[in-house]
Enzyme design. Structure first.
Site, PDB file in Angstrom:
ATOM      1  N   ASP A  22      25.784  32.681  45.769  1.00 11.42           N
ATOM      2  CA  ASP A  22      26.521  33.318  46.126  1.00 11.42           C
ATOM      3  C   ASP A  22      24.844  34.911  46.265  1.00 11.42           C
ATOM      4  OD1 ASP A  22      29.145  34.874  46.143  1.00 11.42           O
ATOM      5  OD2 ASP A  22      26.676  35.675  45.780  1.00 11.42           O
ATOM      6  N   ASP A 123      28.260  35.827  52.616  1.00 12.43           N
ATOM      7  CA  ASP A 123      26.885  36.019  51.727  1.00 12.43           C
ATOM      8  C   ASP A 123      27.445  34.289  51.017  1.00 12.43           C
ATOM      9  OD1 ASP A 123      29.453  36.350  49.588  1.00 12.43           O
ATOM     10  OD2 ASP A 123      27.840  37.599  48.610  1.00 12.43           O
ATOM     11  N   GLU A 124      27.850  33.784  51.136  1.00  5.84           N
ATOM     12  CA  GLU A 124      28.498  32.536  50.277  1.00  5.84           C
ATOM     13  C   GLU A 124      28.310  30.813  51.271  1.00  5.84           C
ATOM     14  OE1 GLU A 124      31.523  32.300  47.787  1.00  5.84           O
ATOM     15  OE2 GLU A 124      31.616  34.447  47.687  1.00  5.84           O
TER      16      GLU A 124
HETATM   17  P1  DGT Z   1      27.280  40.526  43.090  1.00  4.88           P
HETATM   18  O1  DGT Z   1      27.622  38.748  44.480  1.00  4.88           O
HETATM   19  O2  DGT Z   1      28.624  40.895  42.685  1.00  4.88           O
HETATM   20  O3  DGT Z   1      26.282  40.033  43.164  1.00  4.88           O
HETATM   21  O4  DGT Z   1      27.946  41.707  44.516  1.00  4.88           O
HETATM   22  P2  DGT Z   1      27.821  41.470  46.185  1.00  4.88           P
HETATM   23  O5  DGT Z   1      28.123  42.982  46.891  1.00  4.88           O
HETATM   24  O6  DGT Z   1      27.217  40.639  46.829  1.00  4.88           O
HETATM   25  O7  DGT Z   1      29.761  41.070  46.248  1.00  4.88           O
HETATM   26  P3  DGT Z   1      30.656  39.945  46.737  1.00  4.88           P
HETATM   27  O8  DGT Z   1      29.783  38.747  46.525  1.00  4.88           O
HETATM   28  O9  DGT Z   1      31.753  40.460  45.657  1.00  4.88           O
HETATM   29  O10 DGT Z   1      30.618  40.780  48.395  1.00  4.88           O
HETATM   30  C1  DGT Z   1      29.619  40.117  49.139  1.00  4.88           C
HETATM   31  C2  DGT Z   1      30.140  41.121  50.101  1.00  4.88           C
HETATM   32  O11 DGT Z   1      31.256  41.534  50.560  1.00  4.88           O
HETATM   33  C3  DGT Z   1      29.482  42.701  48.943  1.00  4.88           C
HETATM   34  O12 DGT Z   1      27.786  42.821  49.475  1.00  4.88           O
HETATM   35  C4  DGT Z   1      29.463  43.773  50.234  1.00  4.88           C
HETATM   36  C5  DGT Z   1      31.403  42.948  50.896  1.00  4.88           C
HETATM   37  N1  DGT Z   1      32.822  43.651  50.074  1.00  4.88           N
HETATM   38  C6  DGT Z   1      32.866  42.981  48.540  1.00  4.88           C
HETATM   39  N2  DGT Z   1      33.772  43.251  47.983  1.00  4.88           N
HETATM   40  C7  DGT Z   1      34.049  44.526  48.820  1.00  4.88           C
HETATM   41  C8  DGT Z   1      35.165  45.942  49.380  1.00  4.88           C
HETATM   42  O13 DGT Z   1      36.554  45.814  48.236  1.00  4.88           O
HETATM   43  N3  DGT Z   1      35.133  46.246  50.122  1.00  4.88           N
HETATM   44  C9  DGT Z   1      33.927  46.064  51.384  1.00  4.88           C
HETATM   45  N4  DGT Z   1      33.624  47.474  52.516  1.00  4.88           N
HETATM   46  N5  DGT Z   1      33.435  45.401  51.433  1.00  4.88           N
HETATM   47  C10 DGT Z   1      33.678  44.840  50.027  1.00  4.88           C
HETATM   48 CA    CA Z   2      27.651  38.369  46.433  1.00  7.50          CA
HETATM   49 CA    CA Z   3      30.440  36.895  47.275  1.00  2.59          CA
END
Ligand code: DGT
Ligand code: CA
Ligand code: CA
Length: 380
Positions: A22, A123-124
Site C-alpha cells: 500500500d 495504490d495497492e
Molecule cells: P495511507 O495509505 O494511510 O498512508 O494514506 P493514503 O492517502 O494512501 O490513503 P489510502 O490508501 O486510503 O487511499 C489512497 C488514495 O486514495 C489517497 O492518496 C487519496 C485517495 N482517497 C482516499 N480516501 C479518499 C476520500 O475520502 N476522498 C477522495 N477524494 N480521495 C480519497
Molecule cells: Ca495508501
Molecule cells: Ca490504499
C-alpha cells in the site's frame, strides 16, 4: 538412492506467501515526488468542487498535515482552519492522470518480483511469491528489496505486509505506516490478530463494525469464537463466511492477474544514456510498436499518450497529451509520443536519459466500454 520421501510438511509446501503493498499517503506523496521542496511541509491534496473558492473535500494529506488532524474526506475549509497557524502548508488540486502514471510505474517495478501480480485500485497490489521464495524469512528480504527498488527509482515509499493469505497481508501492511514492513508468520497469525478491533479486517466498515458491536463482538478474537450460523443470519452467507474465516486467519482467495487494464506501459533501458531525442528514435519506435501490439491484442483504444524519462540521477520527467477522441491508430500514437519526447528533451536542457517509457491511458475497449478507474468518478 534412498527411500522415497514425503514432501516437507511445513511452510514451503502449500502455505502461500503473499505480499500486500500500500503506497503511503499516495496522492500527496506523488506531489512531493515532483516537488521535493514540499517534503518537510504539510501537503493537502484537494478535490475542489468549484462552488466557492474553498468548497470541496480533502482527498489525502501527507503525514505532517495529518498531525494537525487533516485527513481524507474532511472539508477543505476545515483543513485550512486546522493548518491556519502553519505558514508553510500547501493545498494542491488533484491531478489524477499524473498519480496514475506514478502508480503504473511503481506497479511495473513490483510486478517483476511476483509470480502472480494483482493491482487493486491506484495504490495497492498483491504479489504471490510462493514459487520464488522458500520461506517467510526470504519473503521478508524480497519485500525489503521491493521497497528499496521503488524508493530508488521513484522516491516513493510504501508499507508492506507479508502473510500466508491476502487478508492477513493487508492487515499486516496497515500495522506499521508509513514506510513499514510487517510479517505475520502463519503459525502466529491467529494470536497476532486476536486483540485487534474487528474493523482491522479489510471490508469491515463502520456499519458492519457497529452491528458486530451490538452482537457483543469487538475484537477479531471475539469474532473468531462467535457462531458462524448466527453471523450468517445477520450478514448473509458471503460476508459472514468471509469475516469469520478472516478472523480465524483463513482466506483462500487467490492472487489473480487483473485483466482490467487501466494503463499500458512499456519501459526500456537505453543501451547508453541519451542526451538528445534523436538518439532515442529507435527505442521509441520499438516501445510504441510493443505497446501498440499489446493494445491491439487486448482490443483497447486509447486517448492519452505519455512518455516517461528516467534520468541517470533517477529524476523522472513525464509528459502526456490527450487526443480529441479515442484512437487505435499506430501513427497517431507514434507521432504524439515523438513530439512529447522532443518537447521533454528540449525543456530538460542538458539531461541524461537512462530509461525511456511510453504509456497509454484513458483506455476503452473497442466495444466502447470504459476501463478507466472508478476513481475518475470520485467527487469526494
Ligand atoms: P495511507 O495509505 O494511510 O498512508 O494514506 P493514503 O492517502 O494512501 O490513503 P489510502 O490508501 O486510503 O487511499 C489512497 C488514495 O486514495 C489517497 O492518496 C487519496 C485517495 N482517497 C482516499 N480516501 C479518499 C476520500 O475520502 N476522498 C477522495 N477524494 N480521495 C480519497
Ligand atoms: Ca495508501
Ligand atoms: Ca490504499
Amino acid at each position: 538412492m534412498g527411500m522415497d520421501r514425503l514432501p516437507p510438511p511445513t511452510t514451503s509446501f502449500r502455505t502461500r506467501r503473499i505480499i500486500h503493498v500500500d503506497f503511503d499517503y499516495f496522492f500527496a506523496q506523488c506531489e512531493e515526488i515532483r516537488r521535493p521542496e514540499l517534503h518537510d511541509r504539510p501537503v493537502v491534496v484537494c478535490v475542489f468542487s468549484g462552488r466557492t473558492e474553498d468548497s470541496g473535500v480533502v482527498s489525502t494529506a501527507n503525514y505532517i498535515a495529518r498531525k494537525f488532524g487533516v485527513k481524507s474526506g474532511i472539508p477543505i475549509k476545515v483543513a485550512k482552519s486546522r493548518l491556519a497557524a502553519v505558514s508553510r502548508a500547501v493545498f494542491m488540486r488533484l491531478d489524477i492522470d499524473y498519480y496514475r502514471q506514478v502508480s503504473e510505474f511503481a506497479m511495473s517495478i513490483m510486478q517483476l518480483y511476483a509470480d502472480k501480480f494483482e493491482s487493486v485500485g491506484i495504490d495497492e497490489c498483491y504479489l504471490d511469491v510462493s514459487d520464488s521464495t522458500d520461506d517467510f524469512e526470504m519473503t521478508k528480504i524480497l519485500a525489503q528489496q521491493i521497497k528499496e527498488d521503488v524508493r530508488k527509482q521513484l522516491n516513493l515509499t510504501c508499507s508492506i505486509g507479508v502473510a500466508s493469505n491476502k487478508t492477513l497481508a493487508k492487515i499486516a501492511s496497515d500495522i506499521t505506516k508509513p514506510d513499514g514492513l510487517t510479517v505475520i508468520e502463519p503459525n502466529n497469525a491467529v494470536k497476532y490478530i486476536t486483540n485487534m478491533e474487528v474493523d482491522k479486517i479489510p471490508g469491515i466498515g463502520p456499519k458492519t463494525r457497529d452491528s458486530l458491536h451490538e452482537l457483543g463482538i469487538a475484537t477479531i478474537g471475539d469474532l473468531a469464537k462467535s457462531d458462524l450460523f448466527m453471523l450468517i443470519e445477520h450478514f448473509g452467507k458471503k460476508t459472514a463466511t468471509y469475516i469469520y474465516n478472516a478472523a480465524n486467519g483463513v482466506d483462500d482467495d487467490p492472487v489473480i492477474e487483473s485483466d482490467q487494464t487501466h494503463t499500458i506501459m512499456r519501459i526500456a533501458t537505453l543501451k547508453s544514456s541519451a542526451t538528445s531525442s534523436a538518439e532515442m528514435n529507435e527505442d521509441l519506435y520499438m516501445l510504441c510498436r510493443s505497446i501498440f501490439n499489446k493494445a491491439s491484442q487486448k482490443k483497447i483504444s486509447f486517448r492519452t499518450v505519455g512518455v516517461l524519462l528516467i534520468l541517470n540521477n533517477l529524476d523522472r520527467i513525464s509528459r502526456s497529451r490527450s487526443l480529441k477522441v479515442h484512437s487505435s491508430n499506430f501513427d497517431s500514437l507514434q507521432s504524439v509520443a515523438k513530439s512529447l519526447l522532443d518537447e521533454a528533451m528540449k525543456e530538460g536542457g542538458s539531461i541524461k536519459v537512462r530509461r525511456l517509457g511510453v504509456v497509454l491511458s484513458d483506455l476503452q475497449n473497442t466495444t466502447g466500454q470504459n476501463t478507466i478507474f472508478d476513481f475518475m468518478n470520485w467527487t469526494g
